[in-house]
Scaffold this motif. Structure first.
Motif, mmCIF file in Angstrom:
data_model
loop_
_atom_site.group_PDB
_atom_site.id
_atom_site.type_symbol
_atom_site.label_atom_id
_atom_site.label_comp_id
_atom_site.label_asym_id
_atom_site.label_seq_id
_atom_site.Cartn_x
_atom_site.Cartn_y
_atom_site.Cartn_z
ATOM 1 N N ARG A 194 0.849 -1.207 0.000
ATOM 2 C CA ARG A 194 0.000 0.000 0.000
ATOM 3 C C ARG A 194 0.880 1.251 0.000
ATOM 4 O O ARG A 194 0.647 2.185 -0.770
ATOM 5 C CB ARG A 194 -0.922 -0.018 1.226
ATOM 6 N N GLN B 292 -5.273 -4.116 -6.229
ATOM 7 C CA GLN B 292 -6.407 -4.542 -5.401
ATOM 8 C C GLN B 292 -5.967 -4.864 -3.979
ATOM 9 O O GLN B 292 -6.621 -4.464 -3.014
ATOM 10 C CB GLN B 292 -7.084 -5.766 -6.044
ATOM 11 N N ASP C 181 -4.911 -1.583 -2.206
ATOM 12 C CA ASP C 181 -6.037 -0.709 -1.875
ATOM 13 C C ASP C 181 -6.843 -1.228 -0.688
ATOM 14 O O ASP C 181 -7.436 -0.451 0.052
ATOM 15 C CB ASP C 181 -6.967 -0.551 -3.094
ATOM 16 N N SER C 182 -6.875 -2.549 -0.521
ATOM 17 C CA SER C 182 -7.664 -3.089 0.592
ATOM 18 C C SER C 182 -6.810 -3.394 1.816
ATOM 19 O O SER C 182 -7.301 -3.926 2.811
ATOM 20 C CB SER C 182 -8.409 -4.354 0.143
#
Ligand code: FES
Length: 575
Positions: A334, A354, A357-358
């Protein structure tokens, strides 16, 4: 006639078709039944090999036997059949003379077992330093779907009322030699030092390689730094087994995952986390298995563009448990996301974007932002110059800043063992400016490129309170170690490198800010020395060691065997 689909329960042609073949399948199925598999299990597809480096000779990997059973549950639940098989296993402290000599042999073992066994995919179980790259190298060459689960860091110990982790061992042994730790205290330390199974509990080579396996897309996101003894690791093992079935059904081989972009991401994460310099060699070796040489210039470019954002020991003061609490590798991704190839695929099928971002965004002091990093540049620096024409590596994050730039007279040792012995001689001529040169420690010269575990600071200097000296070597350094060391000097002395020409008292310039490693001796003098220098690397007469010395590549090329690096030469025979 019975069709393949009837037997296999699927119409997809899987890699290990031998089970399903009416002529050759029956003995395989029948003999596997002797191992306790049911009629249903030997006809179920896909068949997933669980390639385990569990061994009682490798305590770091002792947890893998239980994890293999969790993987088996995951494979079965996903509709496959799991078969566990062993390979060579290499423990850093229990293998002599050095695990690096045998990394390539283990990679060959792994490759041949995967290729030649009737399996459709494989789960790689590894932990201790060389077992991770060896399995990744072997799997990359074998060309069957593969996913890895690493062993996880071992639990902390406590000594004198404070936590101790692996790199404390090197400091404490110096204190033992100096008489600041008693023999009785040392016994107490040994009782607790390795508190559980799992790998050395700092960002040494084992954990660095686990982080990189995850970044490369070969291990599930969030798996690398979960402690070895936590129940979460069993859950990860089940999910890894289930994912292996997906990969086998999709026919997704490492070649599709280990792309140039994936290696770029791994290099970036390596320098951002203050990872082990050994990983430079291992990444190069894995990449070359797929025809994707990385090169030290590329590493240097990435390091110049990438701040060090993680401060875990030995490149900081924080622990791996802190990193786990901060969110593990996904949290690192991240932070680094703006610098990464965001479309690269991770092992669960998600892209880096993905996962990043999570990922957890909860702040933790062990992990900083790109705007406020621990250091503005990456942790590893490539040095070049008259002493290292093809390069050397300097781990800036593990060296005192006072020695990032240093000029001093050489004190030369012809091997590491001699260096350790002579360092105990109080009459050894050394000053705080001395540059220790340890040669004949390279891939062919040692042979096997052993690690410098303890920098042999002469006893007279240690007693005067000197804790760091600049050092230059064609060998490696333990990823758990601190020190201002120009490592992996290439070419090595045994290959005719200039490090073989250094004499006591020669001035050496080590400048990690400018990327320079120079031997300050004039050309005519070096030419005169070179004329009388005829390196004679050891020539073992038989066995694997003879094969290794004849074919090993230099450090900048990953120290693989030359005939294993070309993907076009891979055998086409598979089971
Ligand atoms: Fe196995 Fe350190 S000795 S990871």
């Amino acid at each position: 006639m019975t069709s393949r689909a009837d037997i296999a329960g699927t119409s997809r042609p899987l890699t290990g078709e031998a089970f399903a073949d009416p002529w050759t399948g029956w003995p395989k199925r029948a003999f596997l039944r002797a191992g306790g598999l049911s009629r249903d299990a030997v006809r179920r597809r896909p068949v997933i090999g669980v390639c385990s480096s569990w061994s009682e000779l490798n305590p770091c990997n002792m947890g893998l036997r239980e994890l293999a059973e969790s993987v088996r549950r995951g494979v079965t639940a996903a509709g496959g059949t799991a078969v566990v098989f062993p390979t060579i296993s290499l423990h850093e402290q229990l293998v002599a003379p050095t695990t690096m000599l045998l990394r390539n042999l283990m990679a060959m073992d792994v490759e041949e077992m995967i290729r030649c066994s009737p399996i459709d995919g494989v789960v790689l179980l590894a932990g201790c330093d060389k077992t991770v790259p060896a399995q990744l190298m072997g799997a990359a060459s074998a060309g069957k779907p593969a996913i890895m689960l690493t062993a996880g860091p071992r639990s902390w110990a406590r000594f004198r009322g404070a936590p101790v982790v692996t790199d404390d061992g090197w400091t404490l042994v110096s204190e033992l030699i100096e008489g600041r730790v008693s023999a009785e205290e040392w016994d107490q330390l040994e009782d607790v030092f390795c508190a559980s199974c799992g790998v050395c509990n700092v960002m040494g080579t084992a954990n660095t390689m686990a982080v990189l396996a995850e970044t490369l897309g070969m291990a599930l996101p969030g798996s690398a730094v979960v402690p070895a003894v936590q129940a979460r690791r069993s859950d990860l093992a089940e999910r890894t087994g289930a994912r292996a079935v997906d990969l086998a059904r999709a026919g997704l081989t490492p070649e599709a995952v280990l792309t140039r972009e994936a290696f770029d991401n791994a290099l970036r994460v390596l320098v951002a986390i203050g990872g082990s310099a050994n990983a430079v060699i291992h990444l190069e070796a894995i990449a070359r298995r797929l025809g994707l040489p990385l090169g030290l210039d590329h590493l240097q470019r990435i390091s110049e563009q990438t701040p060090q954002v993680l401060g875990v020991r030995p490149s900081g003061t924080f622990s791996l448990e802190d990193l786990d609490e901060a969110g593990g590798v996904p949290a690192v991704l991240r932070v680094l996301a703006p610098l990464l190839h965001r479309d690269a695929t991770l092992a669960d099928g998600q892209t880096i974007a993905q996962v990043a971002d999570s990922a957890s965004g909860r702040p933790h002091p062990c992990l900083r932002s790109l705007e406020d990093p621990f250091e503005p540049d990456g942790a590893l620096v490539v040095l070049r110059g008259s002493l290292a024409p093809r390069g050397a590596i300097f781990k800036r994050s593990a060296a005192p800043a006072s020695l990032w730039t240093h000029r001093g007279p050489a004190l030369v040792f012809d091997d590491y063992r001699t260096a350790l012995e002579r360092s105990l001689d109080p009459s050894l001529p050394a000053t705080p400016d001395t540059v220790l040169v340890i040669r004949n420690a390279g891939p062919a010269g040692a042979p096997g490129m052993p690690e410098i575990d303890v920098i042999p600071i002469p006893v007279s200097l240690r007693q005067a309170g000197v804790r760091h000296l600049a050092c230059v070597t064609d060998g490696r350094m333990s990823g758990t170690q601190h020190g201002a060391v120009a490592l992996h000097v290439t070419p090595e002395a045994a290959a005719g490198g200039p490090i073989g020409l250094v004499q006591d008292g020669d001035e050496i310039l080590l400048d990690a800010r400018q990327g320079v490693l120079d031997l300050l001796v004039d050309e005519p003098e070096l030419a005169r020395r070179a004329a009388g220098y005829h390196p004679a690397p050891p020539a073992p007469r038989r066995g694997y060691e003879a094969l290794y010395v004849q074919h090993v590549l230099q450090a900048d090329q990953g120290c693989d065997l030359d005939f294993l690096t070309d993907p076009d030469l891979r055998p086409h025979i598979t089971a």
